[in-house]
Design an enzyme around this catalytic site. Structure first.
Site, PDB file in Angstrom:
ATOM      1  N   ARG A 101       0.918  -1.554  -0.192  1.00  0.00           N
ATOM      2  CA  ARG A 101       0.403  -0.022  -0.379  1.00  0.00           C
ATOM      3  C   ARG A 101       0.935   1.397  -0.273  1.00  0.00           C
ATOM      4  NH1 ARG A 101      -3.266  -0.506   4.829  1.00  0.00           N
ATOM      5  NH2 ARG A 101      -4.110  -2.583   3.578  1.00  0.00           N
ATOM      6  N   ASP A 140     -13.445  -5.733   6.776  1.00  0.00           N
ATOM      7  CA  ASP A 140     -13.962  -6.918   7.085  1.00  0.00           C
ATOM      8  C   ASP A 140     -15.400  -6.296   8.419  1.00  0.00           C
ATOM      9  OD1 ASP A 140     -12.160  -8.797   6.955  1.00  0.00           O
ATOM     10  OD2 ASP A 140     -10.709  -6.885   7.455  1.00  0.00           O
ATOM     11  N   ARG A 153      -1.581   7.789  10.520  1.00  0.00           N
ATOM     12  CA  ARG A 153      -1.658   5.801  10.420  1.00  0.00           C
ATOM     13  C   ARG A 153      -2.939   5.911   9.100  1.00  0.00           C
ATOM     14  NH1 ARG A 153      -2.647   0.625  10.376  1.00  0.00           N
ATOM     15  NH2 ARG A 153      -4.755  -0.338  11.668  1.00  0.00           N
ATOM     16  N   ILE A 154      -2.539   4.939   7.952  1.00  0.00           N
ATOM     17  CA  ILE A 154      -4.225   5.234   7.286  1.00  0.00           C
ATOM     18  C   ILE A 154      -4.478   3.722   6.689  1.00  0.00           C
ATOM     19  CG2 ILE A 154      -3.841   6.952   6.373  1.00  0.00           C
ATOM     20  CD1 ILE A 154      -2.152   6.078   3.689  1.00  0.00           C
TER      21      ILE A 154
END
Length: 238
Positions: free
Chosen positions: A25, A205, A88-89
């Site tokens: 990512r 999720d 934070r991603i």
């Protein structure tokens, strides 16, 4: 300075860093969002890049899975490379009925089942919260772009594979919007180090609905979150 986990030179990182868990990512963001991006570190395949976003120098560095891994990279970025601001991603799970796959959540504060914060805070509970102004920048960035977001608290767990219905019921009752494996630890370390930090996650999720994002989407179908985060980093510099 090269550390045991980062082989970048002094000055290779911007003081503003996006931190996904997944190294792929990080590479995706560098290739698709940063101009003139260069790879500055690759030890243990944990990739880091620095480039330009709308003229502003920005870095992206993966932190791996879990509190222990993420704290290594946050600590070294701040102590050795003078990083001042981290977003934070990542991806997260949820048990909240109205939250769906691909929804975006900005984390205000994070509880945890990990012992790490208690070990570092003399066996007391630490209030792991984000930097207010960075949260505000993320909120304004999303609002300016017309992107829907959710804002609330997270639960950070050490265990990915676990079945604990009582815990899930408790998380629902306390309206915990997201479940991840890093945020509570990152927030506490950022407080100790005196830097700005925030966590923004896309839901991958839904534990109760048994719905999940594909592994391909986890790498590259997180563009709204990435855009919000990049815009937030430059919001006050425009």
């Amino acid at each position: 300075m090269v550390t045991p986990h980062i082989n970048a030179k002094k000055g290779d990182f911007s003081d503003c860093v996006l931190m996904p868990g997944d190294p792929l990512r990080a590479r995706y963001i560098a290739k698709n969002y940063l101009k003139n991006a260069i790879e500055v570190t690759n030890i243990r395949s944990m990739l880091g890049y620095t480039g330009r976003y709308k003229g502003h120098r920005i870095s992206v560095m993966s932190h791996g899975i879990g509190i222990p891994s993420s704290l290594i990279y946050v600590k070294e970025l701040v102590s050795e490379y003078n990083v001042k601001k981290i977003i934070r991603i990542g991806t997260c799970g949820t048990v909240i009925e109205h939250i769906n796959i691909n929804d975006i959540i900005i984390c205000l504060g994070a509880s945890t089942d990990s012992k790490v914060n208690r070990l570092r805070f003399h066996d007391n509970d630490f209030s792991s919260v984000a930097d207010f102004y960075l949260i505000l920048d993320l909120f304004n960035s999303a609002n300016n772009a017309g992107i829907k977001i959710n804002i609330g608290n997270f639960f950070t767990t050490d265990l990915f594979y676990v079945k604990n219905d009582k815990l899930l019921d408790t998380l629902q009752r306390y309206n915990i919007l997201g479940i991840d494996m890093e945020t509570a630890g990152i927030y506490s370390l950022a407080s100790e180090l005196g830097i700005q930090v925030a966590s923004i996650c896309t839901v991958s999720d839904h534990i109760l609905k048994k719905d999940q994002m594909s592994y391909i989407d986890r790498e590259s179908n997180l563009n709204n979150m990435i855009y919000i985060s990049l815009e937030a980093l430059i919001l006050k510099k425009v």
